[in-house]
Design a protein around this motif. Structure first.
Motif, PDB file in Angstrom:
ATOM      1  N   ILE A 130       0.879  -1.180   0.000  1.00 28.93           N
ATOM      2  CA  ILE A 130       0.000   0.000   0.000  1.00 28.93           C
ATOM      3  C   ILE A 130       0.914   1.228   0.000  1.00 28.93           C
ATOM      4  O   ILE A 130       1.751   1.351   0.903  1.00 28.93           O
ATOM      5  CB  ILE A 130      -0.930   0.040   1.235  1.00 28.93           C
ATOM      6  N   PRO A 131       0.797   2.077  -1.038  1.00 29.01           N
ATOM      7  CA  PRO A 131      -0.099   2.049  -2.196  1.00 29.01           C
ATOM      8  C   PRO A 131       0.119   0.793  -3.052  1.00 29.01           C
ATOM      9  O   PRO A 131       1.198   0.218  -3.067  1.00 29.01           O
ATOM     10  CB  PRO A 131       0.279   3.310  -2.973  1.00 29.01           C
ATOM     11  N   LYS A 132      -0.920   0.403  -3.761  1.00 31.46           N
ATOM     12  CA  LYS A 132      -0.840  -0.769  -4.609  1.00 31.46           C
ATOM     13  C   LYS A 132       0.071  -0.500  -5.796  1.00 31.46           C
ATOM     14  O   LYS A 132      -0.034   0.527  -6.456  1.00 31.46           O
ATOM     15  CB  LYS A 132      -2.243  -1.149  -5.103  1.00 31.46           C
ATOM     16  N   ALA A 133       0.980  -1.430  -6.037  1.00 32.02           N
ATOM     17  CA  ALA A 133       1.917  -1.272  -7.156  1.00 32.02           C
ATOM     18  C   ALA A 133       1.179  -1.342  -8.474  1.00 32.02           C
ATOM     19  O   ALA A 133       0.357  -2.241  -8.697  1.00 32.02           O
ATOM     20  CB  ALA A 133       2.993  -2.346  -7.091  1.00 32.02           C
ATOM     21  N   GLN A 134       1.462  -0.392  -9.372  1.00 34.21           N
ATOM     22  CA  GLN A 134       0.820  -0.358 -10.682  1.00 34.21           C
ATOM     23  C   GLN A 134       1.473  -1.322 -11.657  1.00 34.21           C
ATOM     24  O   GLN A 134       0.910  -1.626 -12.695  1.00 34.21           O
ATOM     25  CB  GLN A 134       0.869   1.067 -11.242  1.00 34.21           C
ATOM     26  N   GLN A 135       2.685  -1.779 -11.335  1.00 32.54           N
ATOM     27  CA  GLN A 135       3.391  -2.765 -12.149  1.00 32.54           C
ATOM     28  C   GLN A 135       3.697  -3.962 -11.265  1.00 32.54           C
ATOM     29  O   GLN A 135       2.948  -4.247 -10.341  1.00 32.54           O
ATOM     30  CB  GLN A 135       4.653  -2.141 -12.753  1.00 32.54           C
ATOM     31  N   ASP A 136       4.779  -4.688 -11.554  1.00 37.34           N
ATOM     32  CA  ASP A 136       5.172  -5.808 -10.699  1.00 37.34           C
ATOM     33  C   ASP A 136       5.480  -5.299  -9.296  1.00 37.34           C
ATOM     34  O   ASP A 136       6.049  -4.209  -9.119  1.00 37.34           O
ATOM     35  CB  ASP A 136       6.408  -6.505 -11.269  1.00 37.34           C
ATOM     36  N   ILE A 137       5.114  -6.093  -8.283  1.00 33.09           N
ATOM     37  CA  ILE A 137       5.400  -5.696  -6.899  1.00 33.09           C
ATOM     38  C   ILE A 137       6.907  -5.601  -6.709  1.00 33.09           C
ATOM     39  O   ILE A 137       7.649  -6.516  -7.085  1.00 33.09           O
ATOM     40  CB  ILE A 137       4.797  -6.710  -5.912  1.00 33.09           C
ATOM     41  N   PRO A 138       7.399  -4.506  -6.137  1.00 35.45           N
ATOM     42  CA  PRO A 138       8.849  -4.352  -5.958  1.00 35.45           C
ATOM     43  C   PRO A 138       9.427  -5.414  -5.020  1.00 35.45           C
ATOM     44  O   PRO A 138       8.749  -5.897  -4.110  1.00 35.45           O
ATOM     45  CB  PRO A 138       8.982  -2.946  -5.348  1.00 35.45           C
ATOM     46  N   VAL A 196       4.466  -2.663   3.444  1.00 34.36           N
ATOM     47  CA  VAL A 196       4.990  -3.890   2.842  1.00 34.36           C
ATOM     48  C   VAL A 196       4.463  -5.056   3.663  1.00 34.36           C
ATOM     49  O   VAL A 196       4.822  -5.205   4.837  1.00 34.36           O
ATOM     50  CB  VAL A 196       6.529  -3.881   2.816  1.00 34.36           C
ATOM     51  N   ASN A 197       3.607  -5.870   3.036  1.00 35.74           N
ATOM     52  CA  ASN A 197       2.856  -6.883   3.778  1.00 35.74           C
ATOM     53  C   ASN A 197       2.111  -6.206   4.934  1.00 35.74           C
ATOM     54  O   ASN A 197       1.192  -5.459   4.709  1.00 35.74           O
ATOM     55  CB  ASN A 197       3.763  -8.024   4.227  1.00 35.74           C
ATOM     56  N   ASP A 198       2.567  -6.395   6.182  1.00 31.64           N
ATOM     57  CA  ASP A 198       1.843  -5.806   7.318  1.00 31.64           C
ATOM     58  C   ASP A 198       2.646  -4.716   8.028  1.00 31.64           C
ATOM     59  O   ASP A 198       2.270  -4.297   9.125  1.00 31.64           O
ATOM     60  CB  ASP A 198       1.484  -6.911   8.324  1.00 31.64           C
ATOM     61  N   GLN A 199       3.743  -4.255   7.435  1.00 26.96           N
ATOM     62  CA  GLN A 199       4.607  -3.273   8.095  1.00 26.96           C
ATOM     63  C   GLN A 199       4.676  -1.984   7.284  1.00 26.96           C
ATOM     64  O   GLN A 199       4.791  -2.012   6.060  1.00 26.96           O
ATOM     65  CB  GLN A 199       6.028  -3.848   8.275  1.00 26.96           C
ATOM     66  N   TRP A 200       4.626  -0.851   7.976  1.00 27.87           N
ATOM     67  CA  TRP A 200       4.721   0.459   7.333  1.00 27.87           C
ATOM     68  C   TRP A 200       6.164   0.948   7.368  1.00 27.87           C
ATOM     69  O   TRP A 200       6.842   0.844   8.383  1.00 27.87           O
ATOM     70  CB  TRP A 200       3.823   1.482   8.042  1.00 27.87           C
ATOM     71  N   PHE A 201       6.621   1.512   6.247  1.00 24.79           N
ATOM     72  CA  PHE A 201       7.970   2.075   6.145  1.00 24.79           C
ATOM     73  C   PHE A 201       7.870   3.494   5.583  1.00 24.79           C
ATOM     74  O   PHE A 201       7.129   3.736   4.628  1.00 24.79           O
ATOM     75  CB  PHE A 201       8.851   1.224   5.216  1.00 24.79           C
ATOM     76  N   ARG A 202       8.622   4.389   6.186  1.00 23.29           N
ATOM     77  CA  ARG A 202       8.629   5.779   5.729  1.00 23.29           C
ATOM     78  C   ARG A 202       9.681   5.948   4.628  1.00 23.29           C
ATOM     79  O   ARG A 202      10.829   5.533   4.796  1.00 23.29           O
ATOM     80  CB  ARG A 202       8.923   6.725   6.896  1.00 23.29           C
ATOM     81  N   VAL A 203       9.295   6.567   3.535  1.00 24.27           N
ATOM     82  CA  VAL A 203      10.208   6.771   2.402  1.00 24.27           C
ATOM     83  C   VAL A 203      11.138   7.943   2.724  1.00 24.27           C
ATOM     84  O   VAL A 203      10.678   9.050   3.019  1.00 24.27           O
ATOM     85  CB  VAL A 203       9.431   7.056   1.104  1.00 24.27           C
ATOM     86  N   LEU A 238      13.752  -8.363  11.397  1.00 27.39           N
ATOM     87  CA  LEU A 238      12.858  -8.265  12.553  1.00 27.39           C
ATOM     88  C   LEU A 238      11.414  -7.958  12.182  1.00 27.39           C
ATOM     89  O   LEU A 238      10.485  -8.335  12.911  1.00 27.39           O
ATOM     90  CB  LEU A 238      13.375  -7.180  13.508  1.00 27.39           C
ATOM     91  N   ARG A 239      11.189  -7.270  11.075  1.00 23.55           N
ATOM     92  CA  ARG A 239       9.849  -6.765  10.775  1.00 23.55           C
ATOM     93  C   ARG A 239       9.125  -7.515   9.658  1.00 23.55           C
ATOM     94  O   ARG A 239       7.896  -7.484   9.594  1.00 23.55           O
ATOM     95  CB  ARG A 239       9.919  -5.271  10.405  1.00 23.55           C
ATOM     96  N   LEU A 240       9.876  -8.142   8.745  1.00 24.39           N
ATOM     97  CA  LEU A 240       9.229  -8.732   7.572  1.00 24.39           C
ATOM     98  C   LEU A 240       9.323 -10.246   7.577  1.00 24.39           C
ATOM     99  O   LEU A 240      10.375 -10.827   7.880  1.00 24.39           O
ATOM    100  CB  LEU A 240       9.865  -8.195   6.288  1.00 24.39           C
ATOM    101  N   GLU A 241       8.247 -10.883   7.208  1.00 31.54           N
ATOM    102  CA  GLU A 241       8.227 -12.318   6.964  1.00 31.54           C
ATOM    103  C   GLU A 241       7.058 -12.614   6.036  1.00 31.54           C
ATOM    104  O   GLU A 241       6.140 -11.809   5.880  1.00 31.54           O
ATOM    105  CB  GLU A 241       8.097 -13.105   8.260  1.00 31.54           C
TER     106      GLU A 241
END
Length: 430
Positions: A130-138, A196-203, A238-241
């Motif tokens: 989220i936002p939803k990728a308009q192309q292949d998911i990065p 990304v999945n269930d975790q938020w990351f600030r750009v 620690l955050r992604l799986e």
């Protein structure tokens, strides 16, 4: 008796005038038989065009691959895990190998000298963003801050994460240029959030465009280098799986940047030996040495160019045979003219020069037209096939010199035949 210095300029001038006059006569003869001359030149035109076009395709492909390898870093050494997400295959591998681990990373660092920078890598492809990728998911790359130097990344906007972000496993990320457009479109992503999945990351940054390797490039990872999300390594661990986390290696890559005086081949040999020992010969990793790939690519390039030139030169040889054929016909047609010239004092060398110059003129004009045609062909190929083509000065010079040489070689026999005609019999010829 010594030759007076004042005589030399006169001899040179007369020689130049003779060659110029023969060149003019050659052009007049070609223009007088325009269609025949054009048909004779076609072999040269297509031969030179083929050489120029083929070498331009090779040069374009070479430049792209060279740039990709250099982007990987000629002083880098990259270890990649050969992971499988199939459970039975994973279990079979795990019976003999623990996969790529942090322990492997520490042992490699301890045993390899001249390491300027290094980082493990943990990557994954999320199931949703989220936002939803308009192309292949990065793809997400969890790396340490040193990756910025190792990969030679340049920031288009914002900053890369630092050691403090890494130590805290901070939820921050840097976007590749494709990921940036896919997720945020025209809007500025700096300061915004990506889930990304269930975790938020600030750009916090955006990386400048990079070259991406096509899947068929041997030895070069084929992932889209621009459709990436970079996050701190600790944050990735620690955050992604995801549903495949249980069958993945602890880390899936190791990047080493060595000093300029380091022996890359020797270092790669040591790394392979270390990992073969700890993985018990499971062959579940690969070691990529861009410097070796670069050297191999140059050898392949030289072989490719030689083969392409050899194939294209067949057309030039055919063109040369056409020149010899037409020059023999010209000798037959102009036998009486040759006899008259010999009768009024022309030497055999004058006759040889006349016909050799005519043959060279055909080659020169045909080669010149062929160069233009070859350039247009390379542009057309680039436009229709989408390939990168580069017309180099060396390819033009090579094609042109070969065409002139072929013309001279195949023009010598008719010229010698003309010069050896008996003047009396030639004058009587009808």
């Amino acid at each position: 008796m010594p030759i007076s210095p004042s005589i030399i300029p006169g001899v040179v001038t007369r020689g130049y005038q003779q060659w110029t006059r023969d060149a003019e006569l050659g052009m007049q003869n070609l223009l007088a038989h325009g269609l025949r001359s054009l048909l004779t030149m076609l072999g040269m035109i297509f031969g030179v065009a083929a050489v120029v076009a083929m070498l331009s395709i090779g040069a374009g492909a070479r430049q792209k691959v060279m740039a990709l390898i250099e982007q990987m870093g000629v002083h880098n050494l990259i270890v990649q895990a050969k992971e499988t997400t199939e459970w039975q295959a994973h279990q079979k591998i795990r019976k003999i190998s623990p996969g790529l681990t942090f322990e492997d990373y520490r042992v490699v660092l301890a045993d390899i000298d001249n390491v300027a920078a290094s980082t493990p890598r943990k990557s994954m492809t999320p199931t949703k963003t989220i936002p939803k990728a308009q192309q292949d998911i990065p793809t997400v790359y969890g790396v340490q801050p040193s990756y910025l130097l190792i990969a030679g990344l340049h920031l288009l906007d914002g900053r890369f994460f630092g050691q403090e972000d890494e130590d805290k496993g901070a939820p921050v990320c840097v976007l590749g240029i494709t990921a940036r457009w896919s997720l945020f479109g025209d809007s500025n992503p700096i300061g915004k959030y990506v889930k990304v999945n269930d975790q938020w990351f600030r750009v916090i940054g955006v990386v400048s465009p990079q070259l991406s390797a096509p899947a068929e490039t041997p030895g070069v990872p084929s992932a889209d280098s621009n459709n990436l999300i970079y996050i701190p390594l600790n944050a990735a661990i620690l955050r992604l799986e995801d549903s495949y986390s249980d069958v993945r290696d602890e880390i899936d890559g190791i990047y080493l940047n060595l000093n300029q005086n380091a022996d890359m081949t020797s270092a790669a040999r040591v790394v392979r030996a270390i990992l073969d020992t700890s993985h018990h010969g499971a062959n579940d990793f690969s070691v990529i040495v861009p410097a070796e790939l670069l050297a191999e690519q140059k050898r392949t390039e030289n072989l490719f160019n030689a083969v392409m030139v050899a194939i294209a030169s067949i057309s030039l040889v055919v063109g040369g045979i056409g020149i010899m054929n037409i020059m023999l016909a010209s000798v037959s047609e102009r036998t009486r003219e040759i006899g008259l010239r010999r009768a009024v004092g022309a030497k055999q060398s004058d006759i040889v020069r006349q016909f050799v110059v005519e043959a060279a003129t055909i080659s020169f004009v045909g080669g010149s037209v062929g160069i233009v045609f070859g350039f247009l062909m390379s542009r057309l190929i680039a436009w229709l096939a989408g390939w990168s083509t580069i017309v180099t000065a060396s390819s033009i010079a090579l094609a042109f010199l070969v065409s002139i040489s072929v013309g001279l070689v195949f023009g010598i026999y008719p010229a010698m035949k003309a010069a050896r005609l008996d003047p009396v019999d030639a004058i009587r010829h009808e």
